[in-house]
Design an enzyme around this catalytic site. Structure first.
Site, PDB file in Angstrom:
ATOM      1  N   GLU A 116       0.882  -1.174   0.000  1.00 16.04           N
ATOM      2  CA  GLU A 116       0.000   0.000   0.000  1.00 16.04           C
ATOM      3  C   GLU A 116       0.909   1.209   0.000  1.00 16.04           C
ATOM      4  O   GLU A 116       1.572   1.497   0.998  1.00 16.04           O
ATOM      5  CB  GLU A 116      -0.919  -0.019   1.227  1.00 16.04           C
ATOM      6  CG  GLU A 116      -2.130   0.889   1.084  1.00 16.04           C
ATOM      7  CD  GLU A 116      -1.835   2.357   1.329  1.00 16.04           C
ATOM      8  OE1 GLU A 116      -1.812   3.117   0.333  1.00 16.04           O
ATOM      9  OE2 GLU A 116      -1.609   2.744   2.472  1.00 16.04           O
TER      10      GLU A 116
ATOM     11  N   CYS B 246      -1.566   9.340   2.647  1.00 24.56           N
ATOM     12  CA  CYS B 246      -1.301   8.878   1.282  1.00 24.56           C
ATOM     13  C   CYS B 246      -2.418   9.267   0.331  1.00 24.56           C
ATOM     14  O   CYS B 246      -2.196   9.355  -0.879  1.00 24.56           O
ATOM     15  CB  CYS B 246      -1.068   7.369   1.264  1.00 24.56           C
ATOM     16  SG  CYS B 246      -2.369   6.407   2.044  1.00 24.56           S
TER      17      CYS B 246
END
Length: 492
Positions: free
Chosen positions: A243, A277
């Protein structure tokens, strides 16, 4: 003693490490990294603990995990302060992180049953069954922006599935990692089921290079994710879940309430000091008078955002970045964009020397060629203007990343078009990019991940499916295939 291996707290034999509050410079934690031998020791402990832990029923493993949730609740204030002091987050935001950790337990249990539970279909001569089995020993690499919540999103599903774990927190948040492990210890995890190794690059390389590892679960930068992908290439027997980051676009197409749109943009770009993110990195704004008015208001409101320390009163919207170096990297990125021809609308400023308190920055890049397709992990928003919605979608997709994308518009038809054409794992409509549902997968495509989304889908990479055809007795079929002869005649 800051390593937890096989149920014991021990001293690291690697380099010494000191963690300071990124705003005040106060020393918060001191310890030593795990060396390669201790990383190997943690792996052997996890391997030895795996058979017994995997053989426990889900209900037995769930008892320990739910006990951990109770400990999080009882220690919420203390853990909130640790995370806030170590990361530089305001207290209010660290508290939301701990709440998310608590909520993750029930969500992960439900996801386990929905995504990887057992199924049985009756057949005329037996049954077809589906079960899921744990991989074995998994390494979990944690990030610094959510040092409790994001590792928790790997660790909890992995433990429920029956895996054992070696956890390496970010070297920038060792204190938070240790605090969470001490709660797991109190929850009654058997020795070796979960092990903590502290350290930076050398410790991480030793961990990812272990031959006896069955998988690696990573949250962090694209650069590190690519390195791990290369390191584990040619090893299809190991599960790898990445991720990574994003160069995320937010499209402001048409605005009915300018202040509401500005609020959404600030939540998307500057919450957590831009260290999520999913944060908006690229603002795609429709040309025209309305876009001009929106941009002027965005700059005016963003100019009032004053970062503060974790315990300041009144509480600030944003705190410091994870380090002075991280803050300086954002300033350097802004300076490079300005040198390329960008038009600064709001200059990011370090409020003090030797601190990570950085004000937000906004720079317009319309018409500038060769802008790097990189994630600047901090409160820096780049602006491009567009003329048509089709152009906006092309601009949104003009990135190697594919994590999040958003649209502000009253028109459902445009959102439907974006859903069809956007290359992103998260596509929001009139909602901040930094918002995500706990009952949905979390992840992206391209340089944002390797198609192993976390959150609701984390259960998928924590276990593998085992299909079975079953019958409690064996009888000769009444009808045999051609060429088979089970008669009593003797063959001559």
């Amino acid at each position: 003693m800051t390593l937890w291996i096989n149920g014991d707290w021990i001293t690291g034999q690697g380099a010494s490490r000191v963690k300071r509050n990124p705003v005040s410079g106060e020393v918060l934690w001191q310890g030593n990294d795990a060396d390669a031998a201790q990383v190997g020791q943690a792996c052997r402990a996890a391997r030895a603990a795996f058979p017994r832990w995997a053989r426990l029923s889900l209900a037995e493993r769930q008892v320990v995990v739910e006990r951990f949730a109770g400990l999080l609740e009882r220690n919420k204030g203390e853990l909130t302060a640790i995370i806030a002091r170590e990361t530089g987050k305001p207290r209010w935001e660290a508290a939301t992180e701990v709440t998310a950790m608590i909520n993750k337990i029930a969500i992960s249990i439900k996801a386990y049953h929905v995504r990887t539970g057992e199924q049985r279909s009756e057949m005329p001569d037996g049954a077809a069954s589906l079960r899921h089995r744990p991989h074995g020993v998994l390494a979990v690499f944690g990030p610094y922006n959510f040092p409790g919540h994001l590792p928790n999103g790997h660790i909890v599903p992995a433990l429920l599935a029956g895996n054992t774990i070696i956890f390496k927190p970010s070297e920038l948040t060792p204190w938070s990692g240790e605090a969470v492990m001490r709660l797991w210890q109190q929850a009654g995890l058997p020795p070796g089921v979960l092990n903590l190794v502290q350290g930076g690059r050398e410790t991480g390389q030793a961990l990812s290079a272990l031959e006896d590892l069955d998988g690696l679960l990573f949250t962090g930068s694209a650069n590190t994710g690519y390195q791990l992908h290369r390191q584990l290439s040619g090893q299809p027997e190991k599960i790898l879940a990445l991720e990574m980051g994003g160069n995320n676009p937010l499209i402001i197409d048409e605005v009915a309430d300018i202040d509401a749109a500005v609020h959404l943009t600030i939540q998307s770009a500057f919450v957590t000091a831009g260290q999520r993110c999913t944060c908006a990195r690229r603002l795609l704004l429709k040309s025209g008078a309305q876009g001009d008015a929106f941009l002027a208001r965005l700059v005016a409101v963003s100019q009032r955002l004053t970062p503060g320390n974790w315990d300041d009163e009144p509480q600030p919207f944003i705190g410091g970045l994870i380090s002075e170096q991280a803050a300086q990297q954002v300033v350097t990125a802004w300076q490079q964009l300005e040198a390329m021809g960008g038009r600064t609308l709001l200059a990011p400023r370090l409020l003090q020397s030797e601190t990570s308190l950085l004000t937000p920055g906004i720079i317009e890049m319309t018409g500038v060629a060769g802008v790097p397709d990189e994630e600047v992990f901090g409160p820096l928003l780049r602006v491009w203007r567009y003329d048509s919605f089709e152009e906006a979608i092309l601009m949104a997709n003009n990135t190697r990343f594919g994590l999040s994308c958003g649209l502000v518009s009253p028109e459902r038809e445009k959102f439907d078009q974006l859903l069809l054409e956007a290359r992103a794992g998260i596509v929001n409509w009139n909602k901040p990019l930094t918002g995500a549902a706990s009952t949905a997968p979390f992840g992206g495509i391209g340089a944002s991940g390797n198609h192993r989304p976390s959150a609701w889908y984390a259960a998928d990479y924590c276990a593998w499916p085992m299909a079975s055809l079953e019958s409690d007795s064996l009888t000769l079929p009444a009808t045999l295939n051609p060429g088979l002869d089970f008669s009593d005649e003797v063959v001559r």
